[in-house]
Write a protein that holds these residues in place. Sequence first.
Motif, PDB file in Angstrom:
ATOM      1  N   ALA A   1      -7.604   3.282  -5.555  1.00  0.00           N
ATOM      2  CA  ALA A   1      -8.452   2.152  -5.166  1.00  0.00           C
ATOM      3  C   ALA A   1      -9.758   2.666  -4.590  1.00  0.00           C
TER       4      ALA A   1
ATOM      5  N   ASN B   1     -10.181   7.978  -1.629  1.00  0.00           N
ATOM      6  CA  ASN B   1     -11.100   6.958  -1.136  1.00  0.00           C
ATOM      7  C   ASN B   1     -11.385   7.154   0.345  1.00  0.00           C
TER       8      ASN B   1
ATOM      9  N   HIS C   1     -12.592  -4.748   8.480  1.00  0.00           N
ATOM     10  CA  HIS C   1     -13.471  -4.647   7.327  1.00  0.00           C
ATOM     11  C   HIS C   1     -14.302  -5.921   7.187  1.00  0.00           C
TER      12      HIS C   1
ATOM     13  N   SER D   1      -4.175   1.994   1.962  1.00  0.00           N
ATOM     14  CA  SER D   1      -4.791   1.487   0.747  1.00  0.00           C
ATOM     15  C   SER D   1      -3.851   1.782  -0.415  1.00  0.00           C
TER      16      SER D   1
ATOM     17  N   ARG E   1     -20.927  -2.009  -3.827  1.00  0.00           N
ATOM     18  CA  ARG E   1     -20.791  -0.882  -4.733  1.00  0.00           C
ATOM     19  C   ARG E   1     -22.148  -0.240  -4.985  1.00  0.00           C
TER      20      ARG E   1
ATOM     21  N   HIS F   1       0.838  -1.211   0.000  1.00  0.00           N
ATOM     22  CA  HIS F   1       0.000   0.000   0.000  1.00  0.00           C
ATOM     23  C   HIS F   1       0.865   1.250   0.000  1.00  0.00           C
TER      24      HIS F   1
ATOM     25  N   ASN G   1     -19.451   3.646  -2.975  1.00  0.00           N
ATOM     26  CA  ASN G   1     -19.626   2.353  -2.322  1.00  0.00           C
ATOM     27  C   ASN G   1     -19.981   2.562  -0.861  1.00  0.00           C
TER      28      ASN G   1
ATOM     29  N   GLN H   1     -12.726   1.815  -5.200  1.00  0.00           N
ATOM     30  CA  GLN H   1     -13.707   0.789  -4.904  1.00  0.00           C
ATOM     31  C   GLN H   1     -13.133  -0.342  -4.065  1.00  0.00           C
ATOM     32  N   GLU H   2     -12.059  -0.080  -3.380  1.00  0.00           N
ATOM     33  CA  GLU H   2     -11.467  -1.122  -2.556  1.00  0.00           C
ATOM     34  C   GLU H   2     -11.432  -0.697  -1.112  1.00  0.00           C
ATOM     35  N   THR H   3     -11.276  -1.682  -0.257  1.00  0.00           N
ATOM     36  CA  THR H   3     -11.334  -1.401   1.159  1.00  0.00           C
ATOM     37  C   THR H   3     -10.062  -0.744   1.651  1.00  0.00           C
ATOM     38  N   GLN H   4     -10.184  -0.114   2.789  1.00  0.00           N
ATOM     39  CA  GLN H   4      -9.022   0.378   3.502  1.00  0.00           C
ATOM     40  C   GLN H   4      -8.771  -0.545   4.685  1.00  0.00           C
TER      41      GLN H   4
ATOM     42  N   GLN I   1     -19.416   0.520   2.943  1.00  0.00           N
ATOM     43  CA  GLN I   1     -18.683  -0.568   3.587  1.00  0.00           C
ATOM     44  C   GLN I   1     -19.152  -0.713   5.027  1.00  0.00           C
TER      45      GLN I   1
END
Lengths: 114, 113
Positions: free
Chosen positions: A98, B99, B45, A94, B50, A29, B31, A100-103, B33
């Motif tokens: 990203a 993000n 997590h 992260s 989405r 990351h 999105n 649309q990706e998790t942290q 979460q």
Amino acid sequence: DAGVTQSPTHLIKTRGQQVTLRCSPKSGHDTVSWYQQALGQGPQFIFQYYEEEERQRGNFPDRFSGHQFPNYSSELNVNALLLGDSALYLCASSSVGAIQETQYFGPGTRLLVL
Amino acid sequence: SQQGEEDPQALSIQEGENATMNCSYKTSINNLQWYRQNSGRGLVHLILIRSNEREKHSGRLRVTLDTSKKSSSLLITASRAADTASYFCATGPYGGATNKLIFGTGTLLAVQP
């Protein structure tokens, strides 16, 4: 594979002092975000660092500053501590872009200001 | 400021029962979460959904998303004592430069053995 690490785990300071918290991101990351979580509340975004620069900042005063090093680790500095700065400080890592990706979050540093 | 609210603020159930938590948010999102937090420690997590998805499953977790109502729900089936924790929804704002996540206020779940 080490996850996100933070140090120290706990810290006690007095009003007016300065504090530095440290974070090492998960392997692979390159982006680090910092959050403040007051007791009984959800985390609030402080700022995010990428390529050693602050990319975005939340609604926090200039007393809160940060730094990112070439190895992607990061520091959060808080000057002129107030009682209200007592909180759990969370670091998340992260990859850039990203969206649309998790942290991934570290275990946090609990700061108490007396 | 928080993005929205979670409901209920606290929930107590017996082991084996299902737990449902709801989350409302205010702005358009990329999105949503869900995270779990044990005893004020780091966030774990759980699942990401989405904005173009309506439902997602992961093990005993089921998440729904209704963007027209700006709301989401998290269902934990066959709960266990180890599920006792605080649960937070977090949104990734639409069109954001990063993000960053905006968290809700959380639901404290207690599962009685």
